[in-house]
Design a protein around this motif. Structure first.
Motif, PDB file in Angstrom:
ATOM      1  N   ASP A 150       0.876  -1.173   0.000  1.00  0.00           N
ATOM      2  CA  ASP A 150       0.000   0.000   0.000  1.00  0.00           C
ATOM      3  C   ASP A 150       0.912   1.222   0.000  1.00  0.00           C
ATOM      4  O   ASP A 150       1.627   1.479   0.965  1.00  0.00           O
ATOM      5  CB  ASP A 150      -0.883  -0.013   1.251  1.00  0.00           C
ATOM      6  CG  ASP A 150      -1.897   1.139   1.260  1.00  0.00           C
ATOM      7  OD1 ASP A 150      -1.654   2.150   0.568  1.00  0.00           O
ATOM      8  OD2 ASP A 150      -2.901   1.028   1.968  1.00  0.00           O
ATOM      9  N   ILE A 151       0.917   1.991  -1.088  1.00  0.00           N
ATOM     10  CA  ILE A 151       1.881   3.089  -1.216  1.00  0.00           C
ATOM     11  C   ILE A 151       1.650   4.187  -0.189  1.00  0.00           C
ATOM     12  O   ILE A 151       2.551   4.976   0.107  1.00  0.00           O
ATOM     13  CB  ILE A 151       1.887   3.679  -2.638  1.00  0.00           C
ATOM     14  CG1 ILE A 151       0.580   4.405  -2.948  1.00  0.00           C
ATOM     15  CG2 ILE A 151       2.180   2.610  -3.667  1.00  0.00           C
ATOM     16  CD1 ILE A 151       0.640   5.237  -4.213  1.00  0.00           C
ATOM     17  N   THR A 152       0.450   4.243   0.374  1.00  0.00           N
ATOM     18  CA  THR A 152       0.184   5.287   1.375  1.00  0.00           C
ATOM     19  C   THR A 152       0.779   4.949   2.736  1.00  0.00           C
ATOM     20  O   THR A 152       0.921   5.822   3.584  1.00  0.00           O
ATOM     21  CB  THR A 152      -1.327   5.518   1.542  1.00  0.00           C
ATOM     22  OG1 THR A 152      -1.929   4.316   2.036  1.00  0.00           O
ATOM     23  CG2 THR A 152      -1.962   5.895   0.222  1.00  0.00           C
ATOM     24  N   THR A 153       1.120   3.674   2.940  1.00  0.00           N
ATOM     25  CA  THR A 153       1.680   3.274   4.241  1.00  0.00           C
ATOM     26  C   THR A 153       3.068   2.666   4.115  1.00  0.00           C
ATOM     27  O   THR A 153       3.595   2.128   5.085  1.00  0.00           O
ATOM     28  CB  THR A 153       0.746   2.257   4.928  1.00  0.00           C
ATOM     29  OG1 THR A 153       0.610   1.102   4.086  1.00  0.00           O
ATOM     30  CG2 THR A 153      -0.611   2.869   5.198  1.00  0.00           C
ATOM     31  N   SER A 154       3.661   2.724   2.902  1.00  0.00           N
ATOM     32  CA  SER A 154       4.960   2.088   2.674  1.00  0.00           C
ATOM     33  C   SER A 154       6.071   3.107   2.431  1.00  0.00           C
ATOM     34  O   SER A 154       7.069   2.799   1.786  1.00  0.00           O
ATOM     35  CB  SER A 154       4.860   1.117   1.484  1.00  0.00           C
ATOM     36  OG  SER A 154       3.903   0.119   1.746  1.00  0.00           O
ATOM     37  N   GLY A 155       5.880   4.321   2.923  1.00  0.00           N
ATOM     38  CA  GLY A 155       6.874   5.367   2.697  1.00  0.00           C
ATOM     39  C   GLY A 155       8.240   5.043   3.269  1.00  0.00           C
ATOM     40  O   GLY A 155       9.278   5.324   2.655  1.00  0.00           O
ATOM     41  N   ASP A 156       8.282   4.434   4.453  1.00  0.00           N
ATOM     42  CA  ASP A 156       9.569   4.117   5.072  1.00  0.00           C
ATOM     43  C   ASP A 156      10.335   3.109   4.217  1.00  0.00           C
ATOM     44  O   ASP A 156      11.551   3.214   4.064  1.00  0.00           O
ATOM     45  CB  ASP A 156       9.353   3.549   6.485  1.00  0.00           C
ATOM     46  CG  ASP A 156       8.897   4.622   7.460  1.00  0.00           C
ATOM     47  OD1 ASP A 156       9.053   5.808   7.138  1.00  0.00           O
ATOM     48  OD2 ASP A 156       8.377   4.257   8.536  1.00  0.00           O
ATOM     49  N   ARG A 157       9.603   2.139   3.667  1.00  0.00           N
ATOM     50  CA  ARG A 157      10.258   1.149   2.814  1.00  0.00           C
ATOM     51  C   ARG A 157      10.800   1.807   1.549  1.00  0.00           C
ATOM     52  O   ARG A 157      11.885   1.474   1.069  1.00  0.00           O
ATOM     53  CB  ARG A 157       9.256   0.045   2.457  1.00  0.00           C
ATOM     54  CG  ARG A 157       9.927  -1.216   1.942  1.00  0.00           C
ATOM     55  CD  ARG A 157       9.004  -2.398   2.019  1.00  0.00           C
ATOM     56  NE  ARG A 157       8.163  -2.512   0.840  1.00  0.00           N
ATOM     57  CZ  ARG A 157       7.215  -3.421   0.715  1.00  0.00           C
ATOM     58  NH1 ARG A 157       6.962  -4.249   1.690  1.00  0.00           N
ATOM     59  NH2 ARG A 157       6.503  -3.489  -0.382  1.00  0.00           N
ATOM     60  N   PHE A 158      10.033   2.751   1.008  1.00  0.00           N
ATOM     61  CA  PHE A 158      10.494   3.466  -0.182  1.00  0.00           C
ATOM     62  C   PHE A 158      11.757   4.266   0.119  1.00  0.00           C
ATOM     63  O   PHE A 158      12.714   4.252  -0.661  1.00  0.00           O
ATOM     64  CB  PHE A 158       9.389   4.402  -0.686  1.00  0.00           C
ATOM     65  CG  PHE A 158       9.771   5.194  -1.906  1.00  0.00           C
ATOM     66  CD1 PHE A 158       9.627   4.664  -3.170  1.00  0.00           C
ATOM     67  CD2 PHE A 158      10.313   6.477  -1.783  1.00  0.00           C
ATOM     68  CE1 PHE A 158       9.995   5.392  -4.297  1.00  0.00           C
ATOM     69  CE2 PHE A 158      10.683   7.201  -2.897  1.00  0.00           C
ATOM     70  CZ  PHE A 158      10.522   6.659  -4.157  1.00  0.00           C
ATOM     71  N   LEU A 159      11.779   4.962   1.249  1.00  0.00           N
ATOM     72  CA  LEU A 159      12.958   5.753   1.614  1.00  0.00           C
ATOM     73  C   LEU A 159      14.178   4.872   1.824  1.00  0.00           C
ATOM     74  O   LEU A 159      15.307   5.243   1.454  1.00  0.00           O
ATOM     75  CB  LEU A 159      12.678   6.564   2.885  1.00  0.00           C
ATOM     76  CG  LEU A 159      11.777   7.794   2.714  1.00  0.00           C
ATOM     77  CD1 LEU A 159      11.460   8.403   4.066  1.00  0.00           C
ATOM     78  CD2 LEU A 159      12.433   8.821   1.795  1.00  0.00           C
ATOM     79  N   ALA A 160      13.979   3.694   2.407  1.00  0.00           N
ATOM     80  CA  ALA A 160      15.099   2.771   2.609  1.00  0.00           C
ATOM     81  C   ALA A 160      15.682   2.335   1.267  1.00  0.00           C
ATOM     82  O   ALA A 160      16.902   2.274   1.087  1.00  0.00           O
ATOM     83  CB  ALA A 160      14.637   1.562   3.412  1.00  0.00           C
ATOM     84  N   GLU A 161      14.781   2.048   0.282  1.00  0.00           N
ATOM     85  CA  GLU A 161      15.261   1.661  -1.042  1.00  0.00           C
ATOM     86  C   GLU A 161      15.923   2.846  -1.744  1.00  0.00           C
ATOM     87  O   GLU A 161      16.934   2.684  -2.441  1.00  0.00           O
ATOM     88  CB  GLU A 161      14.085   1.134  -1.885  1.00  0.00           C
ATOM     89  CG  GLU A 161      14.434   0.801  -3.330  1.00  0.00           C
ATOM     90  CD  GLU A 161      15.398  -0.348  -3.485  1.00  0.00           C
ATOM     91  OE1 GLU A 161      15.897  -0.537  -4.611  1.00  0.00           O
ATOM     92  OE2 GLU A 161      15.675  -1.060  -2.493  1.00  0.00           O
ATOM     93  N   PHE A 162      15.360   4.046  -1.556  1.00  0.00           N
ATOM     94  CA  PHE A 162      15.961   5.240  -2.152  1.00  0.00           C
ATOM     95  C   PHE A 162      17.401   5.418  -1.672  1.00  0.00           C
ATOM     96  O   PHE A 162      18.315   5.668  -2.457  1.00  0.00           O
ATOM     97  CB  PHE A 162      15.129   6.478  -1.799  1.00  0.00           C
ATOM     98  CG  PHE A 162      15.773   7.778  -2.203  1.00  0.00           C
ATOM     99  CD1 PHE A 162      15.707   8.232  -3.506  1.00  0.00           C
ATOM    100  CD2 PHE A 162      16.477   8.546  -1.280  1.00  0.00           C
ATOM    101  CE1 PHE A 162      16.309   9.416  -3.888  1.00  0.00           C
ATOM    102  CE2 PHE A 162      17.079   9.731  -1.644  1.00  0.00           C
ATOM    103  CZ  PHE A 162      16.997  10.168  -2.950  1.00  0.00           C
TER     104      PHE A 162
END
Length: 451
Positions: A137-149
């Motif tokens: 769920d992209i609205t609740t997966s921001g931390d995972r996105f930042l880690a990959e970034f």
């Protein structure tokens, strides 16, 4: 394990719907006894006739008297499904070893036996999957996105390998890990040379490169590579049609074993220094490589993982061992293989370059018998359009070797660059394949000896 399967069916009844069957990939064949299969069939049939609802407790018991209904199951569907699939895997593996492997052991050559065994185990793995374990769920997966970034920023999980050709870098940004890239041309127009140049370029950036050269022998591919690599580090110049070029070892002389004494000594010194010259690695599997019997997706994956390859070349894709054509349509085997290659690139985070062929054009020569350079369009991609659809970029190639000219045209660009055209100096016999300014007059290369 019968109790687990009965618990799963009982929990379906309690839940009031059958969504868990599809969600966790539960199939009739997962139930080994006829009574369990009959109960599963009844639940599925009832659901299809009643808008996805499960039968009531009373209806289930009345129609499935041989299955014990167990009320109040608190274990999750996820746990129960994994236990069911674990049992399926154990049963299938035991069957393979006791029944199938025994018959094949000693009757098949070892290479064929290991290939069969690999495919059989892969099939078992597919059978015991419980579906998609989680949804993002992209609205609740921001931390995972930042880690990959941050991981990409540091170069740990994502790489961009720069092309030797500046226009490819400026138009599409280079080659992104996890993507496939397709190169195509008519027969004998330099597909393998172009891809080899960019494979070597990646190795000069520190990449581990795996090359599956399915048409050329080891010696032939290495001769071409040594010409190209030596041209990059050479201090030898040669005047060709009035232009001075830094040249590498003469490819034809290498193929024929006819270097003069001075160049032969230079070749020996060059080869002894290759580990120092190239920061990365180039691992070659060629048409005559010893033990290279399987050209399947599973073998390619094994090779990629064994050397932890960053960049992969499959040249050409149509000489691979194709996946089964389950679609029963023309080109379905190539399409299935292309899809698997795309998935493999994503799973291994490798760049995979695929080489294929374009349709021949009987009208490419004018009435005077002269052929103009015309890179093939995407509609002329031979074998399967799936290669075009799955690739991040598609590069059409044409060359006039006798004139020392070539061209690359971007036929598809997921990230831009479509229809960009790259004019080349094309003298691969001397290791020279490089982009030129658009304003350079092609006539200066007329009469130069190509390859």
């Amino acid at each position: 394990m019968a109790i687990i399967r009965q618990q799963f069916l009982s929990k379906l009844i309690d839940s009031g719907n059958t969504l868990a069957i599809a969600k966790y990939n539960i199939k009739r064949s997962d139930f080994p006894t006829s009574s369990e299969q009959d109960a599963f069939d009844f639940v599925v049939k009832f659901s299809s006739e009643n808008e996805g609802k499960a039968p009531s407790y009373a209806t289930f018991v009345a129609n499935c008297p041989d299955i014990e209904y167990i009320p109040g199951i608190t274990d999750s569907f996820d746990y129960l499904a994994r236990q069911i699939k674990e049992d399926v895997g154990n049963r299938e593996f035991a069957k393979m070893v006791n029944d199938e492997l025994t018959d094949k052991f000693g009757t098949l050559p070892f290479a064929e036996l290991t290939e069969w065994l690999t495919k059989r185990v892969e099939r078992i793995k597919l059978e015991v999957r419980t579906g998609v374990p989680s949804i993002t769920d992209i609205t609740t997966s921001g931390d995972r996105f930042l880690a990959e970034f941050r991981s990409r920023k540091s170069g740990q999980s994502f790489r961009i390998w720069r092309s030797k050709f500046p226009t490819i870098n400026s138009q599409v940004g280079g080659y992104f890990s996890g993507n496939t890239y397709a190169w195509f041309a008519r027969s004998g127009r330099g597909k393998s040379v172009m891809v080899m140049e960019d494979a070597i370029e990646s190795a000069f950036q520190g990449a581990v490169v795996l090359v599956w050269s399915l048409e050329m022998s080891e010696y032939e591919w290495m001769a071409r590579a040594y010409s190209s690599i030596s041209a990059r580090v050479s201090d030898s110049t040669q005047r060709i049609e009035g232009v001075d070029y830094t040249v590498g070892f003469d490819n034809r002389a290498l193929l024929m074993g006819r270097l003069d004494d001075g160049f032969e000594r230079g070749l020996e010194q060059f080869i002894s220094m290759l580990n120092e010259i190239i920061p990365g690695r180039i691992v070659l599997r060629a048409s005559d490589s010893e033990g290279f019997m399987s050209r399947s997706i599973s073998q390619l994956e094994a090779d990629i993982r064994e050397i932890d390859a960053d960049v992969v070349v499959v040249d050409p894709i149509y000489l691979m061992d194709f996946e089964a054509n389950t679609s029963r349509v023309a080109g379905g085997d190539v399409a299935a293989t292309s899809v698997k290659l795309k998935r493999l690139a994503g799973q291994t985070r490798a760049v995979i370059h695929l080489v294929t062929q374009a349709e021949e054009d009987a009208s490419e020569k004018g009435s005077d018998g002269v052929r103009e350079m015309r890179p093939p369009k995407r509609a002329e991609l031979k074998k399967s359009k799936a290669i075009l659809e799955d690739a991040a970029n598609v590069f059409g190639i044409d060359t006039l070797a006798a004139e020392g000219r070539g061209v690359i045209e971007l036929g598809k660009g997921r990230n831009g660059g479509e229809d960009a055209r790259i004019e080349l100096v094309y003298l691969p016999n001397y290791g020279i394949v490089q982009e030129i300014e658009a304003s350079t007059q092609a006539e200066q290369f007329a009469g130069a000896t190509g390859f």
